[in-house]
Design an enzyme around this catalytic site. Structure first.
Site, mmCIF file in Angstrom:
data_model
loop_
_atom_site.group_PDB
_atom_site.id
_atom_site.type_symbol
_atom_site.label_atom_id
_atom_site.label_comp_id
_atom_site.label_asym_id
_atom_site.label_seq_id
_atom_site.Cartn_x
_atom_site.Cartn_y
_atom_site.Cartn_z
ATOM 1 N N GLU A 1 -5.542 7.725 8.242
ATOM 2 C CA GLU A 1 -5.338 8.655 7.117
ATOM 3 C C GLU A 1 -3.842 8.985 7.092
ATOM 4 O OE1 GLU A 1 -7.110 9.800 4.476
ATOM 5 O OE2 GLU A 1 -8.578 8.341 5.126
ATOM 6 N N CYS B 1 0.838 -1.207 0.000
ATOM 7 C CA CYS B 1 0.000 0.000 0.000
ATOM 8 C C CYS B 1 0.873 1.258 0.000
ATOM 9 C CB CYS B 1 -0.911 -0.005 1.233
ATOM 10 S SG CYS B 1 -1.805 1.558 1.421
ATOM 11 N N LYS C 1 -10.899 -8.763 5.460
ATOM 12 C CA LYS C 1 -10.403 -8.008 6.625
ATOM 13 C C LYS C 1 -10.743 -8.672 7.952
ATOM 14 C CE LYS C 1 -10.976 -3.668 4.111
ATOM 15 N NZ LYS C 1 -11.869 -2.532 3.839
#
Ligand code: GSH
Length: 252
Positions: free
Chosen positions: A91, A38, A65
């Site tokens: 975030e 990622c 998940k």
């Protein structure tokens, strides 16, 4: 500055936990909920490495998940950092700003408000590179002339900033916030151009940018977590067909 002393002890390639897998018990160490491929989570990792913070990585299988993920990351995405048991920040850009304030060593964000604003604009300017990455791998037929123009425009904008700043990195003599926040997409360009040569970078136009990439790849915070074009390509091949193989590097 060597980061190996800390990062050498960190296992970035733990198996990606999925539904049914137990949550590893919290042990007091700062923890990153991550996915090895990622680019957003990589931003957090790079900030942690640059600051030489000791941390552990819990990799997450984002296709299946674990039930406990939303307790650690309300949007069910990575990255999220757990700074105290069940106190999590997510975030990517927010995690890095938090780390920069909470851990004053090796400051990453500029103190000057104008420079900080310019750096945030640069991060925004890299948006078309993110779009190109997804499209090249997932839906190359949907790449439009506008996408290509925007991609080249991003590269041009970043190269112009480098030229105007007259420094080795956008942040000065060593990489800082803006360099680490945009790097993960640049790391992927070598693999992307194997899918579609339109993602490649023309060395006659972008010599300075390419030199910058090679300097970035040598920075210890980056190199300790760097993925080869070959591994990234293999990962993208599986991501393309909707069956991402997260375990290409994992110790099973
Ligand atoms: N805006 C977020 C950030 O900057 O942290 C984006 C993070 C993100 O999209 N992460 C992806 C994710 O967790 C992995 S690369 N996807 C899982 C999902 O969307 O369900």
């Amino acid at each position: 500055m060597a980061t190996k002393a800390i990062t050498g002890k960190i296992n970035f390639n733990t198996k990606h936990l999925k539904r049914g897998d137990p949550l590893p018990p919290y042990n007091g160490k700062l923890r990153v909920y991550n996915m090895r491929y990622c680019p957003f989570a990589q931003r957090t990792i790079l900030a942690l490495n640059a600051k030489q913070i000791d941390y552990e990585v819990v990799n997450i299988n984002l296709m299946d998940k674990p039930e406990w993920l939303t307790r650690k990351s309300a949007f069910a995405k990575v990255p999220s950092i757990e700074i105290k048991e069940d106190v999590c920040i997510f975030e990517s850009l927010v995690t890095v700003e938090y780390l920069d304030e909470a851990y004053p060593q090796r400051p990453l964000l500029p103190k000057d408000p104008l420079r900080k604003a310019m750096d945030k604009i640069l991060i925004e300017a890299s948006g078309p590179i993110h779009t190109m990455m997804i499209k090249v791998v997932k839906m190359p037929d949907s790449i439009t002339e506008d996408n290509l123009k925007a991609y080249e425009g991003s590269l041009q904008y970043i190269q112009n900033e480098l030229k105007n700043r007259k420094t080795k990195f956008l942040s000065g003599n060593e990489p800082g916030y803006v360099d680490y926040m945009i790097w993960p997409w640049f790391e992927r360009i070598g693999a992307l151009k194997k899918f579609d040569e339109r993602a490649g970078i023309d060395s006659s136009k972008f010599g300075l940018l390419l030199e910058y990439f090679s300097n970035m790849a040598k920075d210890p915070a980056v190199s300790d977590y760097l993925l080869s074009d070959d591994i990234l390509y293999k990962y993208f091949e599986t991501y393309k067909i909707g069956e991402p193989n997260y375990e290409l590097l994992s110790e099973q």
